[in-house]
Design an enzyme around this catalytic site. Structure first.
Site, short mmCIF file in Angstrom:
data_model
loop_
_atom_site.label_atom_id
_atom_site.label_comp_id
_atom_site.label_asym_id
_atom_site.label_seq_id
_atom_site.Cartn_x
_atom_site.Cartn_y
_atom_site.Cartn_z
N ASN A 179 0.85 -1.20 0.00
CA ASN A 179 0.00 0.00 0.00
C ASN A 179 0.88 1.24 0.00
O ASN A 179 2.11 1.14 -0.02
CB ASN A 179 -0.98 -0.03 1.18
CG ASN A 179 -0.25 -0.07 2.51
OD1 ASN A 179 0.47 0.86 2.84
ND2 ASN A 179 -0.43 -1.16 3.25
N ASP A 219 -4.56 -6.01 4.74
CA ASP A 219 -5.66 -6.81 5.30
C ASP A 219 -5.72 -8.20 4.68
O ASP A 219 -6.31 -9.10 5.25
CB ASP A 219 -6.99 -6.08 5.07
CG ASP A 219 -7.09 -4.85 5.96
OD1 ASP A 219 -6.75 -4.97 7.16
OD2 ASP A 219 -7.47 -3.77 5.47
N LYS A 271 9.11 -17.38 -9.81
CA LYS A 271 8.54 -16.20 -10.47
C LYS A 271 7.45 -16.64 -11.46
O LYS A 271 7.69 -17.52 -12.29
CB LYS A 271 9.66 -15.45 -11.21
CG LYS A 271 9.19 -14.16 -11.80
CD LYS A 271 10.29 -13.46 -12.57
CE LYS A 271 9.70 -12.35 -13.41
NZ LYS A 271 10.62 -11.90 -14.44
N PHE A 283 -5.35 3.94 14.54
CA PHE A 283 -5.73 4.88 13.50
C PHE A 283 -6.94 4.31 12.76
O PHE A 283 -7.17 3.10 12.78
CB PHE A 283 -4.58 5.08 12.51
CG PHE A 283 -3.59 6.14 12.93
CD1 PHE A 283 -2.77 5.95 14.03
CD2 PHE A 283 -3.51 7.35 12.24
CE1 PHE A 283 -1.87 6.92 14.43
CE2 PHE A 283 -2.61 8.33 12.63
CZ PHE A 283 -1.79 8.12 13.72
N LYS A 329 -14.48 1.47 15.17
CA LYS A 329 -13.16 0.86 15.43
C LYS A 329 -12.74 1.11 16.88
O LYS A 329 -12.15 0.25 17.53
CB LYS A 329 -12.11 1.42 14.46
CG LYS A 329 -12.28 0.80 13.08
CD LYS A 329 -11.33 1.35 12.03
CE LYS A 329 -11.70 0.76 10.67
NZ LYS A 329 -11.02 1.34 9.54
#
Ligand code: PMT
Length: 407
Positions: A215, A284, A294, A329, A343
């Site tokens: 990310n 996640d 590969k 967060f 949360k």
């Protein structure tokens, strides 16, 4: 405690003592960093320092007169050496020569700098720089030990090629390193005695030996928290996914890659922590069965990967939180407060920092963030767009207050 980078030393009075050595030109860079951060700097130069760099350079950059001699009647009338010593929040001697160190250790006051230091009440930071053999001289080392035992701070020189042509220890440290030591010494230490565990950066989950799912987290938010907690006196354990950031000084950095590694490292460190702040962007999902070789492109068709959930690290940490303060967060792209409140409750947090990562100036990669702090007592505070260092200051104000209440 909060404030942007320019205010980091606002209102602080620093006396910068400069002794004679080739490193004097680097003290100019240190002065620039100190004044840029808002400090009021009074420079005291020895006669030998002035042989290397003119006092005019230091005067121009400090925007203050430079103090050079005991018997300068004008300067003594403007502000005497005793008043100079009394108004200082910190003395920094950079570069500090073997001669100056020897004089201070033996209580000799035979020029303006050594006399001012005799009257000093504020902490003293010595930044020695000299030839490697001078540095290794047992007399110098004995003097430094004596001064350390008396409470002086010594920033040890670096190892490298010295101006005298020798190789070894004795090199003037990077001015940025000295600046950070100054900042640490001047900071309010309201987290002294605490251990803060910080999770930062992204986690990367392997697809095959050369590809991963990741990310956009740069680690900036977590690193700002780690650095600010260190400045406030905490021991900091920073568990970080891969980032391009330099390790913050004074912080125990543990580098990890995947969510599993981050989970294990953070759970192992939890025992030592009194507060946990989870700013990491943990993936996640991970590939259920990563390829050992590969992947080859075959035909024009696509590729389907089977993903499975990663562990929720924050959830596990807060299940074992005991008396610890736990901060999470919430990175949202819609229904910011609603999702953040959910949360806060679901993960049994003391504080959740909600950021709408779709806003310009907020979230991933930015130098700034726009957050709302939601506490377990139901209070909510929205902050304007601030540098991540300042956001970290606000979060740590809450952590420090919660730790005080818990004591
Ligand atoms: O690194 P920067 O570029 O500075 O960007 C900062 C940031 C956007 C990454 C940061 O401000 C932020 O929002 N971090 C949390 C990102 C996130 O994963 O949020 P979330 O709402 O999906 O997760 C909620 C909380 O659970 C977070 O504290 C997260 O760290 C934690 N979590 C999430 C998933 C998981 N598997 N384990 C976790 O511990």
């Amino acid at each position: 405690m909060s404030g942007g980078p320019k205010q980091r030393l606002q209102g602080k009075q620093i006396v910068l003592g400069v002794c004679g050595g080739i490193a004097v030109y680097k003290a100019v860079e240190l002065l620039r960093l100190l004044t840029k951060a808002g400090a009021e700097v009074s420079v005291v130069m020895t006669a030998n320092a002035r042989r290397f760099v003119s006092e005019l350079t230091f005067q121009t950059l400090s925007n203050n007169p430079v103090y050079t001699g005991m018997f300068d009647s004008v300067r003594e009338r403007e502000i005497g050496h005793i008043a100079l010593a009394e108004r200082a929040d910190l003395f920094v001697i950079a570069p500090a020569t073997a001669n100056l160190i020897g004089k201070v250790a033996c209580g000799i006051a035979d020029d303006l700098l050594s006399t001012t230091l005799m009257a000093a009440q504020a902490p003293l930071l010595l930044v020695p720089a000299m030839n490697v053999h001078m540095w290794e001289n047992p007399i110098l080392q004995g003097n430094l030990k004596k001064l350390s035992d008396l409470g002086c701070h010594v920033l040890e020189p670096e190892v490298g090629a010295l101006a005298c042509g020798a190789e070894g220890k004795g090199k003037f440290p990077d001015p940025q390193r000295i600046f950070e030591a100054v900042e640490t010494l001047l900071h309010e230490r309201d987290l002294a005695g605490e251990t803060v565990l910080v999770g930062a950066g992204p986690t990367l989950e392997k697809i095959d030996p050369v590809r991963y799912i990741g990310n956009f987290s740069s680690g900036r938010m977590g690193y700002a928290l780690a650095r600010a907690a260190h400045l406030r006196g905490a021991r900091v354990i920073l568990v970080s996914g891969p980032t391009a950031l330099p390790p913050p000084g004074g912080v125990d950095l543990v580098a990890v890659t995947s969510a599993d590694q981050m989970r294990k490292t953070m759970l192992d460190a939890l025992e030592e922590a009194t507060a946990v702040i989870m700013a990491a962007a943990v993936a996640d999902y991970r590939v259920a069965e990563p390829y050992s070789q590969k992947l080859k492109k075959e035909g024009a068709g696509g590729l389907t990967l089977k993903l499975e959930r990663t562990p929720d690290i924050l959830q596990e940490l807060s299940e074992r939180k005991g008396e610890r303060i736990v901060v999470g967060f919430a990175a949202e792209s819609e229904n910011l407060l609603e999702n953040a409140r959910r949360k806060l409750a679901a993960k049994n947090l003391d504080l959740v920092v909600a950021n709408d990562v779709t806003l310009a100036g907020a979230g991933f990669g930015a130098d700034t963030n726009i957050v709302t702090l939601l506490a377990a007592d139901g209070s909510e505070e929205s902050l304007p767009c601030l540098p991540k260092e300042a956001v970290a200051g606000h979060i740590l104000d809450r952590v420090a207050a919660a730790l005080r209440r818990r004591r």
